[in-house]
Write a protein that holds these residues in place. Structure first.
Motif, short mmCIF file in Angstrom:
data_model
loop_
_atom_site.label_atom_id
_atom_site.label_comp_id
_atom_site.label_asym_id
_atom_site.label_seq_id
_atom_site.Cartn_x
_atom_site.Cartn_y
_atom_site.Cartn_z
N GLN A 117 0.85 -1.19 0.00
CA GLN A 117 0.00 0.00 0.00
C GLN A 117 0.89 1.24 0.00
OE1 GLN A 117 -3.33 -0.38 -0.37
NE2 GLN A 117 -2.77 -2.55 -0.49
N GLN A 125 1.48 5.51 -0.58
CA GLN A 125 0.83 6.74 -0.14
C GLN A 125 0.35 7.58 -1.32
OE1 GLN A 125 0.12 7.36 3.03
NE2 GLN A 125 1.06 5.41 3.54
N VAL A 126 0.27 6.97 -2.50
CA VAL A 126 -0.21 7.68 -3.68
C VAL A 126 -1.49 7.02 -4.17
CG1 VAL A 126 2.08 8.47 -4.42
CG2 VAL A 126 1.19 6.31 -5.28
N SER A 127 -2.21 7.74 -4.96
CA SER A 127 -3.46 7.24 -5.52
C SER A 127 -3.21 6.06 -6.46
CB SER A 127 -4.14 8.39 -6.28
OG SER A 127 -5.04 7.91 -7.24
N ASP A 128 -4.17 5.16 -6.50
CA ASP A 128 -4.15 4.03 -7.43
C ASP A 128 -4.03 4.53 -8.88
OD1 ASP A 128 -6.66 2.07 -8.91
OD2 ASP A 128 -4.70 1.28 -8.36
N LYS A 129 -4.70 5.61 -9.19
CA LYS A 129 -4.65 6.17 -10.55
C LYS A 129 -3.24 6.69 -10.86
CE LYS A 129 -9.03 5.45 -10.64
NZ LYS A 129 -9.12 4.40 -9.67
N THR A 130 -2.58 7.24 -9.87
CA THR A 130 -1.20 7.71 -10.05
C THR A 130 -0.28 6.54 -10.34
OG1 THR A 130 -1.62 9.56 -8.57
CG2 THR A 130 0.68 9.00 -8.97
N GLU A 131 -0.49 5.42 -9.65
CA GLU A 131 0.32 4.23 -9.89
C GLU A 131 0.14 3.74 -11.33
OE1 GLU A 131 -0.98 1.48 -6.93
OE2 GLU A 131 0.12 2.48 -5.32
N ASP A 174 -12.11 -1.11 -13.14
CA ASP A 174 -12.31 0.33 -13.06
C ASP A 174 -11.75 0.96 -14.33
OD1 ASP A 174 -12.45 3.04 -12.47
OD2 ASP A 174 -11.47 2.87 -10.51
N ARG A 229 -11.57 3.90 -15.08
CA ARG A 229 -10.75 5.09 -14.81
C ARG A 229 -9.28 4.70 -14.68
NH1 ARG A 229 -13.92 7.20 -9.79
NH2 ARG A 229 -13.74 4.97 -9.48
N ASP A 230 -9.02 3.47 -14.22
CA ASP A 230 -7.64 2.96 -14.21
C ASP A 230 -7.13 2.82 -15.64
OD1 ASP A 230 -7.61 2.83 -11.47
OD2 ASP A 230 -7.91 0.66 -11.36
#
Length: 135
Positions: free
Chosen positions: A41, A43-49, A99, A101-102
């Protein structure tokens, strides 16, 4: 250079760099299909990953390939891979959700990576190859 390798930039070791890029691609596929509980996990957004992973893969393709046609094909395939992996995440039932959005973040990352072909560092790997493996 072998006709099969003519899409690559003139590396001393083109297969080495191609294999490293394929390993990075495989890592993204594996991370995309692992159960969510098995992933670290951040500390950044899933979308950023998603954006960063696909941006790096696309920028890596810019480092490898000299032909624009090859780059376009690779980038289209990366976008399709991102969409396919989202469908697989939804179908596998391993705590991952589909998702789109991913998939959008993946596609935007691919476009960002592709844009690096207009930057001075687009041949950084070629220069590193020349430095490491002086001919």
């Amino acid at each position: 250079m072998s006709p099969r390798l003519r899409s690559f930039k003139p590396f001393s070791r083109p297969l080495l760099w191609a294999c490293l890029w394929i390993l990075a691609l495989a890592a993204v596929v594996v991370a995309s299909l692992l159960p969510g509980s098995d992933l670290p996990q951040w500390q950044v957004s899933d979308k950023t990953e998603h954006f960063l992973a696909y941006g790096l893969l696309s920028a890596g393709a810019v480092q490898l390939f000299s032909r624009r046609r090859s780059l376009v094909v690779v980038c289209v395939l990366l976008i399709l891979l991102g969409v396919l992996l989202e469908f697989l995440q939804g179908a596998m039932g391993l705590g991952r959700t589909q998702d789109m959005r991913d998939a959008l973040a993946n596609g935007l990352g691919v476009l960002l990576g592709l844009a690096t072909m207009f930057m001075p560092l687009r041949d950084a790997l070629l220069r590193l190859d020349g430095w490491l493996f002086r001919r």
